[in-house]
Design an enzyme around this catalytic site. Structure first.
Site, PDB file in Angstrom:
ATOM      1  N   ARG A   1       0.805  -1.234   0.000  1.00  0.00           N
ATOM      2  CA  ARG A   1       0.000   0.000   0.000  1.00  0.00           C
ATOM      3  C   ARG A   1       0.828   1.269   0.000  1.00  0.00           C
ATOM      4  O   ARG A   1       0.472   2.234  -0.676  1.00  0.00           O
ATOM      5  CB  ARG A   1      -1.051  -0.023   1.111  1.00  0.00           C
ATOM      6  CG  ARG A   1      -0.570  -0.062   2.500  1.00  0.00           C
ATOM      7  CD  ARG A   1      -1.452  -0.882   3.372  1.00  0.00           C
ATOM      8  NE  ARG A   1      -1.006  -2.259   3.304  1.00  0.00           N
ATOM      9  CZ  ARG A   1      -1.802  -3.301   3.371  1.00  0.00           C
ATOM     10  NH1 ARG A   1      -3.081  -3.138   3.490  1.00  0.00           N
ATOM     11  NH2 ARG A   1      -1.305  -4.505   3.329  1.00  0.00           N
TER      12      ARG A   1
ATOM     13  N   LYS B   1      24.488  -2.447   3.441  1.00  0.00           N
ATOM     14  CA  LYS B   1      23.971  -1.279   4.166  1.00  0.00           C
ATOM     15  C   LYS B   1      24.922  -0.083   4.091  1.00  0.00           C
ATOM     16  O   LYS B   1      26.119  -0.226   4.007  1.00  0.00           O
ATOM     17  CB  LYS B   1      23.729  -1.641   5.629  1.00  0.00           C
ATOM     18  CG  LYS B   1      22.578  -2.594   5.813  1.00  0.00           C
ATOM     19  CD  LYS B   1      22.482  -3.034   7.238  1.00  0.00           C
ATOM     20  CE  LYS B   1      21.560  -4.232   7.334  1.00  0.00           C
ATOM     21  NZ  LYS B   1      21.714  -4.929   8.587  1.00  0.00           N
TER      22      LYS B   1
ATOM     23  N   ARG C   1      12.070   3.761   1.551  1.00  0.00           N
ATOM     24  CA  ARG C   1      11.788   2.767   2.595  1.00  0.00           C
ATOM     25  C   ARG C   1      13.033   1.903   2.736  1.00  0.00           C
ATOM     26  O   ARG C   1      13.579   1.427   1.727  1.00  0.00           O
ATOM     27  CB  ARG C   1      10.584   1.897   2.243  1.00  0.00           C
ATOM     28  CG  ARG C   1      10.457   0.712   3.191  1.00  0.00           C
ATOM     29  CD  ARG C   1       9.148   0.010   3.106  1.00  0.00           C
ATOM     30  NE  ARG C   1       8.085   0.809   3.703  1.00  0.00           N
ATOM     31  CZ  ARG C   1       6.889   0.317   3.992  1.00  0.00           C
ATOM     32  NH1 ARG C   1       6.597  -0.944   3.732  1.00  0.00           N
ATOM     33  NH2 ARG C   1       5.966   1.084   4.527  1.00  0.00           N
TER      34      ARG C   1
END
Ligand code: NCD
Length: 323
Positions: A66, A94, A116
């Site tokens: 979503r 990372k 995100r």
């Protein structure tokens, strides 16, 4: 004047990295602008040109349905060009790789980067390396500001206010960026926040944030206006946090029996994705009269339109920064 947005509208922040640090006026401005988009999104013609000529890149290092879709729709409904980049977690290193990716994308002159990422602080790090606005679409267990804003918009539309409401946030608080952003927002706007969870799923010292902590659903839900359920974030769990799903549902899953401790018209919310029979009973989740879960998804698009608009308004035509 851009499509109904007064040119005097000012959002005092370059980026939206979290709710922490936003003032009640900032939050009200974002919610009021979002409200204006709710009606637009219900029309046949949903398109405006507020973001014409602007480029938005969705950069998702974690799975999402979503949030990513709703940022994409938001950008497109405002006339912007939206690019989606999904990066599988297994292929990233990372830190260094995030910065490398950021520099590559920055060279393409985007206007907004929506990120995100599984690491807390990733959006802030990115914002220090690029020229454009950065929106945090969830950084590890840290913050997920647009989710808290869409929750607030849903509550405000249903209850007419946030101030003075008693809101219970239940479940996996310790791993939840949604919980953290909601705590900041609801406290800033004068609501009273209760956290309900087993001891293992409550962050240590969380009372410092001005919340009340409960380990029993019936006690914690007593007299609440809003019941917000959270998913068990097993992907962030290392070790055993509860004996079994069955036992978890028995003590902490929302069913009608536990819900009867809350106010008779208490609103049921969940950010999704829902695990039916784990943190919430299916019937409760689908209760049309009481569940606002689908409305939350609808409000998500309006909120993301407002965020994109306010972060791109009044920005200088060219900005330079040495990377
Ligand atoms: C939440 C998230 O990703 O933090 N989902 C969402 O954005 N709708 C909550 C969750 O994953 O449980």
């Amino acid at each position: 004047m851009i499509d109904g947005a007064s040119d005097t509208i000012q959002f005092a922040h370059r980026h939206l990295l979290g709710i922490e640090g936003l003032s009640p006026d900032d939050i009200t401005l974002l919610l009021d602008r979002s409200e204006s988009y709710v009606e637009q999104n219900r029309r046949i013609d949903k398109k405006k040109s507020v973001l014409r000529g602007r480029t938005i890149i969705n950069l998702f290092f974690e799975a999402s349905t979503r949030t990513r879709t709703s940022f994409e729709l938001a950008g497109k409904r405002l006339g912007g060009d939206v690019i989606n980049m999904s990066v599988s977690t297994s292929s990233i290193k990372k830190g260094e790789t995030l910065i490398d990716t950021a520099m590559t994308l920055n060279a393409m002159h985007p206007d907004v980067l929506v990120l995100r990422h599984p690491d807390a602080g990733a959006a802030k790090l990115l914002s220090e390396k690029v020229n454009c606005a950065v929106i945090n679409a969830g950084d590890g267990s840290h913050e997920h500001p647009t989710q808290a804003l869409l929750d607030a918009l849903t509550i405000r539309r249903r209850r007419g206010r946030l101030e003075g409401l008693k809101v219970a946030i239940c479940g996996d608080i310790v791993h939840s960026r949604v919980a953290r952003s909601n705590i900041h927002l609801l406290n800033t706007m004068g609501a009273r926040v209760r956290l309900i969870a087993p001891r293992t799923l409550i962050p240590e010292g969380v009372e410092r944030l001005g919340v009340e902590v409960f380990h029993d659903m019936n006690e914690g839900l007593e007299d609440c206006d809003i019941v917000m359920m959270l998913r068990l974030q097993t992907e962030r769990m290392h070790g055993n946090f509860f004996p079994s799903i069955r036992e978890y549902f028995h003590f902490f899953g929302l069913d009608y029996e536990k819900l009867s401790s809350a106010k008779p018209d208490a609103l049921i919310m969940h950010p999704g994705p829902m695990n039916r029979g784990v943190e919430i009973d299916s019937e409760v989740a689908d209760d049309i009269g009481r569940s606002a879960i689908r409305e939350q998804v609808e409000m998500g698009v309006a909120v993301r339109m407002a965020c994109l608009e306010l972060l791109t308004l009044n920005r200088p035509e060219t900005e330079q920064r040495n990377l």
